[in-house]
Write a protein that holds these residues in place. Structure first.
Motif, mmCIF file in Angstrom:
data_model
loop_
_atom_site.group_PDB
_atom_site.id
_atom_site.type_symbol
_atom_site.label_atom_id
_atom_site.label_comp_id
_atom_site.label_asym_id
_atom_site.label_seq_id
_atom_site.Cartn_x
_atom_site.Cartn_y
_atom_site.Cartn_z
ATOM 1 N N ARG A 255 -67.403 45.780 -1.396
ATOM 2 C CA ARG A 255 -68.050 46.196 -0.149
ATOM 3 C C ARG A 255 -68.651 47.583 -0.223
ATOM 4 N N THR A 268 -71.320 41.591 -0.305
ATOM 5 C CA THR A 268 -70.741 40.295 0.064
ATOM 6 C C THR A 268 -71.332 39.212 -0.811
ATOM 7 N N VAL A 283 -58.544 38.410 -4.540
ATOM 8 C CA VAL A 283 -58.272 39.219 -3.354
ATOM 9 C C VAL A 283 -56.884 38.856 -2.860
ATOM 10 N N ASP A 287 -56.476 37.623 2.726
ATOM 11 C CA ASP A 287 -57.936 37.715 2.881
ATOM 12 C C ASP A 287 -58.658 36.505 2.303
ATOM 13 N N SER A 288 -57.928 35.606 1.681
ATOM 14 C CA SER A 288 -58.570 34.553 0.903
ATOM 15 C C SER A 288 -59.332 33.557 1.768
ATOM 16 N N GLU A 290 -60.835 33.920 4.656
ATOM 17 C CA GLU A 290 -62.108 34.477 5.101
ATOM 18 C C GLU A 290 -63.113 34.489 3.958
ATOM 19 N N VAL A 291 -62.649 34.836 2.758
ATOM 20 C CA VAL A 291 -63.529 34.851 1.586
ATOM 21 C C VAL A 291 -64.048 33.450 1.291
ATOM 22 N N SER A 307 -55.768 34.646 -7.198
ATOM 23 C CA SER A 307 -54.834 35.338 -6.307
ATOM 24 C C SER A 307 -53.527 34.563 -6.192
#
Length: 902
Positions: A255, A268, A283, A287-288, A290-291, A307
């Protein structure tokens, strides 16, 4: 099919209908399916809540597609039409939708015409045509229809709708057609045939193989979680990708950073030059999701999630893992992981090392699959130590999507991989594994290390069911599939270095040549214990023998027509240098097309001066083992595989005189009255088994001696009187049985004797049955296992079953060869062939009974267990003297006969 020809269901006249009035869609009809281009869509029954989605789907269609579907320019759907299309009863009217990114991309439906036939129609999104959606929907509808009594489909298609005509033509059914009023009428039976099943499996194979190519041959790779911190996992993965010389484009995603490790970074995934083929996700687990959603919106084709912190960690991680899977599937993406160690593709033009290992084996012809990261490290390190190059390596981690089944689909056609090694810690779909592995093993060796399939062997985070059957059933599954099962990673590479560098043996005969009597004896003993026959040697040269003498002895062994393989076992010679011996060995081996395994004490692998080039220009090596036993065990495994590969696979069993519809009707009625399931009565058992040509002998329950005599009069003498109590039924010495009773007096005496003996045990409940001809008493069982599905077992009754556990297992569907192997698979099998002068049993009749039982169990998941005990096998046939059946609500089977990723 024009809209006007469809059957109108309840509520179709437009009246308000409460949602509760409509049946719930069967959840077992849902499936995630790989399409022809490798993307994933979700197939499920249509629901009333799909009204808006259906309108949007229709509005996106071209005028031509609308006309092809409805035979009219129906530009907009009326409220009445939408209601009719989305409100179905899932019995007489069934509709499935294919969903991608939350939108309908295809609709398939059938509407009952009469008791056994239905009209079928499809509508596929214009921008998704050519991806095989119509074929998928037809396949799923055809699998559902027999469950509601439909065995034949009809369709009406305009002649210019060539794509839809090809869907029907290429499905593998015998399609009859005629043209009337400018419309092509089609009609075909939908019960599976060998051709239709072959078409289905071929399509599944091509689609899943294609999806793996997207993962293994990416041109654009994004690293989400790439970091400027050198010690971070994201930095390590990016460094390994760069260091391996990846020949595509790399996009670090960060980011804030503008550049990472000399590469332009992007804030992104949406900012990266797309479309991205593979996104490597490094990540935190939180957070995965959302990714993954961002990747779906950006059109990413596949994910590699390194991850950790998912289901292997705790319940919250398990919930995150399920959300990750759902998000990826809804966007049509395949997923490797999470908690994966990574992927390697060593092939020229790719050079992909998306793993946590900085040093990897060189390019080679060995394909490897492991599940956990720790095992990934061990597998790669072992391959490197042996000098074995790899083509593809994949670690599935928690295996929420991509599994060993997917990799095997790819390896079937991969010309750069000639041997496959799998380390399996768990198995989610054994039936699918079995049929794919069988296909793969028919063209290249498949070596499996497995910690088993028990509840104790499943690692945290793996989605699987706990089996009830013994481990021997898993062994049987692997044998049926032709895979080479080994105990550990070391044995995996012992076998792999042989299959990669030597031809397959043509038999079990071996020669042993060496320069040590002790090693020769050790080798011969090991060969004998592993079932190999020493037909040449052991030849033991003197310690001071020259290289020429070594070569001469080896030539004699290879030239012996009674030798299929050669074992070489040397200690360091006293006079001749090691290099000369190695040179002599490889020069001789290179001249012959027979396999050779070598022991040069202290050496292991395929390096060390044992490499050579064949006359055809193929690079090979004489595989070396630290001790002779290792090489001979590997040779035994490969010899068994070669024998499996060379033998006839047989034909699927197809007994005649089967009434599946009647059996289904019976089960439906019994389960409607007993939804939780129950044991069937003796009369119900007979009625059910008769539908598949299995005819238990009648046995009449009696509660008094007079009833026993009356029953014997009905059955005719001689008869047998036996207790129905499980307390004594399987006790040795016929504790609850009196046999060969020739008249009423004998029967009365037997009844009095048994009653006096068994009443204190509460076991004085009896049946009378006609006396069978003397034969071999056998036990046949069929069970529904949560993991394996149907499992068939065979044994010889008495101590072999009760005390020794001498039971053979097979997983349907069976071939005639499988049935023969099942019978021969028990150690007590010689009793069936005329042991010690007894008459041999009628094997064909026994095989037919097993075939019928296997088809019955494969067809009907509601049969929780069937036990035929005893089955009297004799020269004239087989007699089913006892039978017990327990029914229960059907488990949702894996590999149900329609394509699905789960």
């Amino acid at each position: 099919m024009p809209a006007a020809s469809q059957v109108v269901g309840p509520g179709a006249q437009g009246g308000a209908v409460e949602p509760e009035a409509w049946p719930k869609p069967p959840i077992e009809w849902e499936a995630d399916v790989v399409l022809r281009d490798g993307t994933v869509c979700h197939v499920r029954p249509i629901e009333p809540a799909d009204a808006d989605r259906l309108r949007q789907f229709h509005n996106r269609q071209s005028d031509e597609s609308i006309y092809f579907r409805f035979f009219a320019p129906l530009r907009e759907l009326s409220d009445r039409d939408v209601h009719r299309f989305t409100h179905v009863d899932y019995h007489d009217r069934v509709a499935l939708v294919a969903i991608l990114n939350g939108e309908i991309i295809g609709v398939g439906r059938f509407d009952r015409i009469d008791a056994a036939s239905a009209e079928v129609a499809f509508n596929i999104s214009d921008h998704m045509q050519g991806k095989g959606i119509g074929s998928v929907l037809l396949e799923h509808l055809a699998a559902i229809a027999p469950d509601v009594g439909i065995t034949r489909f009809r369709a009406e298609v305009l002649p210019q709708n060539r794509k839809m005509l090809m869907v029907f033509k290429d499905a593998g059914y015998e399609v009859s057609s005629h043209i009337e009023d400018g419309v092509v009428g089609l009609s075909f039976d939908i019960l599976p045939t060998e051709q239709s099943k072959a078409v289905q499996l071929s399509r599944e194979h091509r689609a899943e193989s294609r999806s793996m190519r997207t993962i293994l041959f990416p041109e654009k790779v994004a690293i989400i979680g790439a970091s400027r911190r050198a010690e971070s996992t994201g930095a390590l993965v990016l460094r390994n990708l760069i260091g391996a010389g990846f020949e595509g484009e790399l996009y670090p995603i960060h980011r804030e950073a503008a550049e990472i490790q000399g590469l332009q970074a992007y804030p992104t995934i949406a900012d990266a030059p797309g479309p991205v083929d593979l996104a490597v996700v490094v990540v935190p687990a939180v957070d995965s999701v959302e990714v993954v959603e961002e990747c779906g919106r950006a059109g990413v084709k596949a994910l590699l999630v390194l991850s950790s912190g998912f289901a292997e960690a705790d319940e919250e991680g398990a919930r995150l893992q399920e959300r990750l899977r759902t998000s990826a599937r809804s966007a049509g993406m395949r997923v490797v992981g999470p908690n994966s160690f990574g992927l390697i593709n060593n092939q020229r033009g790719v050079r992909l090392n998306a793993t946590l290992a900085s040093v990897i084996p060189a390019e080679g012809r060995l394909g490897l699959f492991a599940q956990s990261g720790a095992l990934g490290i061990a597998v790669l390190a072992s391959a490197a130590r042996r000098g074995l190059g790899i083509s593809i390596f994949a670690s599935a981690g928690n295996r929420i999507d991509v599994s060993g089944n997917d990799l095997m689909q790819y390896w079937i056609d991969d010309q750069d991989t000639t041997t496959v090694g799998l380390y399996l810690e768990s198995m989610g779909n054994p039936r699918k594994f079995s049929r794919i592995a069988r296909h793969l093993a028919s063209v290249k060796p498949v070596i499996v290390v497995s910690s088993g399939v028990s509840q104790y062997a499943v690692p945290p985070g793996h989605r699987t069911r706990t089996p009830n059957v013994p481990p021997q059933a898993f062994d049987a599954l692997l044998r049926q599939a032709g895979v080479i099962r080994v105990e550990n990673v070391h044995q995996l590479f012992d076998v792999a270095q042989l299959t990669l560098h030597q031809p397959l043996p043509t038999g079990e005969r071996i020669a042993i040549v060496g320069n040590s009597d002790a090693l020769g004896s050790l080798s011969a003993s090991a060969a004998e214990s592993w079932g190999l026959r020493v037909t040449h040697g052991p030849v033991s040269l003197l310690p001071q023998a020259s290289a020429e003498e070594f070569a001469e002895a080896l030539d004699a062994a290879f030239n012996n027509p009674k030798v299929d393989s050669v074992v070489v076992a040397f200690i360091p010679p006293l006079v001749t240098p090691d290099e000369q011996v190695s040179l002599a060995v490889r020069n001789v081996v290179a001249k012959y097309d027979k396999p050779c395994v070598a022991t040069f004490l202290g050496m292991r692998g395929v390096d060390g001066g044992l490499r050579y080039t064949t006359s055809e220009g193929e690079d090979r090596s004489v595989p070396s083992y630290a001790m002779p036993e290792d090489g001979i065990r590997a040779l035994r495994s490969v010899t068994s595989y070669a024998q499996w590969r060379a033998r006839d696979r047989g034909l699927p069993v197809a007994p005649v005189g089967i009434d599946r519809a009647r059996a289904t009707e019976l089960l439906d009625s019994w389960l409607a009255a007993s939804p939780e399931g129950r044991p069937l009565t003796r009369e119900e058992v007979a009625e059910l088994l008769n539908t598949y040509g299995i005819r238990p002998w009648p046995a009449i329950e009696v509660s008094s001696v007079d009833e026993a005599v009356a029953a014997a009069e009905v059955l005719s003498y001689p008869v047998i009187l036996k207790s129905t109590s499980p307390v004594v039924r399987h006790q040795p010495g016929l504790a609850g049985v009196r046999a060969d009773l020739g008249d009423g007096d004998a029967l009365r005496d037997a009844h009095a004797s048994l009653t006096e003996r068994l009443r204190p045990l509460g076991a004085d409940r009896f049946v009378v049955q006609r006396m069978a001809v003397p034969g071999v008493s056998c036990v046949l069982k069929a069970t529904e296992d949560p993991l394996f599905g149907p499992v068939i077992s065979f044994s010889v009754a008495g101590p072999p079953t009760d005390l020794l556990g001498d039971i053979a297992h097979r997983i349907p569907p069976l071939t005639d060869v499988d049935v023969t192997d099942l019978i021969n698979g028990v150690r007590a099998a010689p009793l069936l062939s005329g042991h010690r002068g007894a008459a041999p049993v009628h094997r064909a009749a026994l095989a037919d009974l097993i075939a019928r039982l296997s088809v019955l169990k494969d067809d009907l998941a509601e049969l929780a267990s069937i036990e035929l005990n005893p089955v009297n096998a004799w020269t004239g046939g087989v007699d089913v003297l006892g039978a017990e059946v327990v029914i229960s609500p059907a488990l949702v089977r894996k590999d149900t006969g329609r394509r699905s990723l789960t």
